[in-house]
Design a protein around this motif. Structure first.
Motif, mmCIF file in Angstrom:
data_model
loop_
_atom_site.group_PDB
_atom_site.id
_atom_site.type_symbol
_atom_site.label_atom_id
_atom_site.label_comp_id
_atom_site.label_asym_id
_atom_site.label_seq_id
_atom_site.Cartn_x
_atom_site.Cartn_y
_atom_site.Cartn_z
ATOM 1 N N THR A 7 0.829 -1.201 0.000
ATOM 2 C CA THR A 7 0.000 0.000 0.000
ATOM 3 C C THR A 7 0.859 1.246 0.000
ATOM 4 O OG1 THR A 7 -1.606 -1.237 1.292
ATOM 5 C CG2 THR A 7 -1.916 1.158 1.161
ATOM 6 N N TYR A 8 2.047 1.162 0.591
ATOM 7 C CA TYR A 8 2.934 2.322 0.700
ATOM 8 C C TYR A 8 4.315 1.966 0.155
ATOM 9 C CZ TYR A 8 -0.632 4.062 3.900
ATOM 10 O OH TYR A 8 -1.814 4.474 4.443
ATOM 11 N N SER A 9 5.008 2.977 -0.293
ATOM 12 C CA SER A 9 6.391 2.813 -0.764
ATOM 13 C C SER A 9 7.206 4.016 -0.306
ATOM 14 C CB SER A 9 6.441 2.686 -2.281
ATOM 15 O OG SER A 9 5.915 3.866 -2.893
ATOM 16 N N ILE A 10 8.525 3.854 -0.327
ATOM 17 C CA ILE A 10 9.427 4.926 0.095
ATOM 18 C C ILE A 10 10.162 5.456 -1.128
ATOM 19 C CG2 ILE A 10 11.446 5.498 1.498
ATOM 20 C CD1 ILE A 10 10.566 3.346 3.457
ATOM 21 N N SER A 11 10.184 6.773 -1.276
ATOM 22 C CA SER A 11 10.834 7.382 -2.437
ATOM 23 C C SER A 11 11.455 8.714 -2.044
ATOM 24 C CB SER A 11 9.810 7.602 -3.561
ATOM 25 O OG SER A 11 10.405 8.290 -4.648
ATOM 26 N N ARG A 12 12.529 9.098 -2.757
ATOM 27 C CA ARG A 12 13.161 10.396 -2.544
ATOM 28 C C ARG A 12 12.716 11.401 -3.596
ATOM 29 N NH1 ARG A 12 19.507 9.475 -0.875
ATOM 30 N NH2 ARG A 12 19.201 9.608 1.377
ATOM 31 N N THR A 13 12.187 10.908 -4.693
ATOM 32 C CA THR A 13 11.799 11.798 -5.783
ATOM 33 C C THR A 13 10.310 12.107 -5.721
ATOM 34 O OG1 THR A 13 11.365 9.951 -7.292
ATOM 35 C CG2 THR A 13 13.601 10.839 -7.244
ATOM 36 N N ARG A 193 23.077 13.571 0.171
ATOM 37 C CA ARG A 193 22.281 12.349 0.106
ATOM 38 C C ARG A 193 23.012 11.150 0.725
ATOM 39 N NH1 ARG A 193 18.012 12.072 -3.922
ATOM 40 N NH2 ARG A 193 18.539 9.887 -4.277
ATOM 41 N N SER A 194 24.263 11.354 1.121
ATOM 42 C CA SER A 194 25.047 10.274 1.714
ATOM 43 C C SER A 194 24.859 10.236 3.237
ATOM 44 C CB SER A 194 26.527 10.472 1.385
ATOM 45 O OG SER A 194 27.022 11.641 2.031
ATOM 46 N N ARG A 195 25.573 9.334 3.888
ATOM 47 C CA ARG A 195 25.516 9.244 5.352
ATOM 48 C C ARG A 195 26.061 10.510 5.996
ATOM 49 N NH1 ARG A 195 27.914 3.726 7.570
ATOM 50 N NH2 ARG A 195 27.079 4.679 9.470
ATOM 51 N N ASN A 196 27.103 11.091 5.380
ATOM 52 C CA ASN A 196 27.630 12.356 5.901
ATOM 53 C C ASN A 196 26.587 13.462 5.800
ATOM 54 O OD1 ASN A 196 30.225 11.650 6.760
ATOM 55 N ND2 ASN A 196 31.032 11.750 4.673
ATOM 56 N N GLY A 197 25.791 13.429 4.736
ATOM 57 C CA GLY A 197 24.727 14.421 4.589
ATOM 58 C C GLY A 197 23.668 14.269 5.665
ATOM 59 N N LEU A 198 23.342 13.038 5.988
ATOM 60 C CA LEU A 198 22.386 12.792 7.074
ATOM 61 C C LEU A 198 22.944 13.288 8.396
ATOM 62 C CD1 LEU A 198 19.630 11.498 7.675
ATOM 63 C CD2 LEU A 198 20.831 9.350 8.132
ATOM 64 N N ALA A 199 24.247 13.069 8.600
ATOM 65 C CA ALA A 199 24.896 13.560 9.823
ATOM 66 C C ALA A 199 24.884 15.091 9.860
ATOM 67 C CB ALA A 199 26.327 13.042 9.892
ATOM 68 N N LEU A 328 12.952 20.862 -5.345
ATOM 69 C CA LEU A 328 13.484 20.498 -6.661
ATOM 70 C C LEU A 328 14.677 19.556 -6.531
ATOM 71 C CD1 LEU A 328 13.273 23.952 -8.484
ATOM 72 C CD2 LEU A 328 11.544 22.155 -8.276
ATOM 73 N N PHE A 329 15.372 19.626 -5.386
ATOM 74 C CA PHE A 329 16.485 18.717 -5.087
ATOM 75 C C PHE A 329 16.121 17.930 -3.832
ATOM 76 C CE2 PHE A 329 18.431 22.160 -7.458
ATOM 77 C CZ PHE A 329 19.294 21.509 -8.324
ATOM 78 N N PRO A 330 15.280 16.913 -3.946
ATOM 79 C CA PRO A 330 14.821 16.193 -2.749
ATOM 80 C C PRO A 330 15.955 15.433 -2.079
ATOM 81 C CG PRO A 330 14.131 15.055 -4.742
ATOM 82 C CD PRO A 330 14.739 16.345 -5.184
ATOM 83 N N LEU A 331 16.030 15.561 -0.772
ATOM 84 C CA LEU A 331 17.080 14.888 -0.003
ATOM 85 C C LEU A 331 16.518 13.828 0.930
ATOM 86 C CD1 LEU A 331 19.191 18.041 0.953
ATOM 87 C CD2 LEU A 331 19.682 16.386 -0.859
ATOM 88 N N ALA A 332 15.375 14.116 1.543
ATOM 89 C CA ALA A 332 14.798 13.200 2.524
ATOM 90 C C ALA A 332 13.933 12.136 1.836
ATOM 91 C CB ALA A 332 13.961 13.982 3.531
ATOM 92 N N ARG A 333 13.831 10.988 2.465
ATOM 93 C CA ARG A 333 12.933 9.919 1.976
ATOM 94 C C ARG A 333 11.517 10.225 2.440
ATOM 95 N NH1 ARG A 333 17.748 7.299 3.207
ATOM 96 N NH2 ARG A 333 18.561 5.940 1.561
ATOM 97 N N ARG A 334 10.565 9.892 1.585
ATOM 98 C CA ARG A 334 9.157 10.138 1.921
ATOM 99 C C ARG A 334 8.359 8.840 1.741
ATOM 100 N NH1 ARG A 334 7.781 15.945 -1.007
ATOM 101 N NH2 ARG A 334 9.401 17.154 0.017
ATOM 102 N N VAL A 335 7.358 8.672 2.583
ATOM 103 C CA VAL A 335 6.443 7.539 2.467
ATOM 104 C C VAL A 335 5.290 7.959 1.559
ATOM 105 C CG1 VAL A 335 4.916 5.975 3.689
ATOM 106 C CG2 VAL A 335 7.058 6.696 4.749
#
Length: 340
Positions: A7-13, A193-199, A328-335
């Motif tokens: 029913t749900y999916s995860i996407s960054r775009t 978008r990498s682990r360093n970006g999340l940090a 326009l430059f999505p970084l976070a994941r969305r449900v």
């Protein structure tokens, strides 16, 4: 519907980001072809916009994401420019090869600089970066082989190594400036978008909480600072390759390479990838429209900056994004809920 069906999916775009990517690709193709449709003055203006966009994106990465508010990035702009001249004049290196070498040397110099100024915090860090830039300026002013305080010009023989004709040289420097802007945007986007970006995002929101989750704050900021220094040095090399002349006052100008860059980021939207793009467009529109007014032009820029900070503290794009949710430059994941 069975339980196994998703029913749900995860996407960054998103639809908006995919449309923006398509439009951006078409614009990029048009800009690559500019030497065939734009005039000489238009290409110089576009080149300057690309180089300011590179500087603005890099400063935004430092201040907007890493929390390192620097007022001394002109240190690496000037350093990159002087390294280009030194490598080309004394080592016989082609200017096209000297540009990435200037970036490598910028990284090497940034390591001890970071070890020194990372001992400072807040306003002291900002002042420390400006002091480092002044040390660079005074040091290069003493190098008589590079013209001392009056500066030097790139020899004609070295300039002609780039291309045989003037039009081809101008096209080459234009493509280099465009490539630099694309490279900076891609590197920053990939980093965020990498682990360093999340940090970095976590550090920006709360350093205390980030530390409690085991994030190495010093190391993350150090990596960002060094990467930014290298790319800033490359941008500086390109700036003075276009000018064909360098001097300490021009190379380490806090007004040209830091004040205007901060203005661009603040009005566009600090902490966003889209903000510097909006800021560069608006800055050059104001400059081309009002530059004939002399000092009044600078006063108007100041008034615009104050008005934006009061009415839209997150910048034009930051405020728009907050109200519309558009990225326009999505970084976070969305449900995302799938259509059934």
């Amino acid at each position: 519907m069975t339980i196994s069906q998703k029913t749900y999916s995860i996407s960054r775009t998103s639809k908006a980001s995919r449309t923006a990517a398509l439009v951006g690709a078409l614009v990029l193709v048009g800009l690559i072809a500019a030497p065939w449709w734009a005039g000489r003055a238009d290409m110089r203006l576009l080149s300057e916009m690309f180089l300011y966009l590179s500087l603005a994106c890099l400063w935004n990465l430092l201040a907007g994401y890493a929390g390192l508010v620097s007022v001394g990035q002109q240190a690496f702009v000037g350093f990159g420019g002087y390294m280009l001249f030194a490598l080309a004049i004394f080592a016989g290196v082609s200017p096209l090869v000297a540009i990435p070498l200037a970036g490598v040397l910028g990284v090497v110099v940034a390591v001890p600089v970071a070890l020194l100024i990372f001992r400072l915090r807040g306003a002291y860090f900002a002042i420390g970066t400006w002091v480092i830039a002044e040390v660079f300026r005074l040091s290069f002013a003493q190098v008589s082989a590079l013209g001392g305080g009056s500066g030097t010009s790139l020899p004609v023989t070295i300039v002609k190594e780039m291309a045989s004709s003037r039009s081809m040289r101008e096209a080459t420097t234009y493509w280099l400036a465009l490539g630099m802007a694309v490279l900076v945007l891609c590197v920053i986007y990939a980093l965020l978008r990498s682990r360093n970006g999340l940090a970095l995002t976590a550090i920006r929101d709360s350093e205390l909480a980030s530390q409690s989750f085991g994030i190495d704050i010093w190391r993350t900021k150090f990596v960002v600072y060094v990467i930014t220094a290298g790319l800033t040095a490359m941008t500086g090399a390109l700036i003075f390759l276009q000018k064909l002349r360098i001097s300490p006052d021009a190379a380490f100008s806090v007004n040209d390479w830091t004040a205007f860059v901060i203005f661009i980021v603040v009005i566009g939207g600090i902490g966003t990838l889209e903000g510097p793009i909006i800021g560069v467009i608006l800055f050059f529109l104001l400059r081309e429209t009002l530059s004939d007014l002399g000092t009044t032009y600078l006063l108007i820029l100041g008034v615009v900056a104050i008005a934006v900070m009061l009415k839209a503290p997150k910048g034009l794009w930051g405020t728009f994004r907050e109200r519309s949710g558009l990225e326009l430059f999505p970084l976070a994941r969305r449900v995302i809920k799938n259509k059934t």
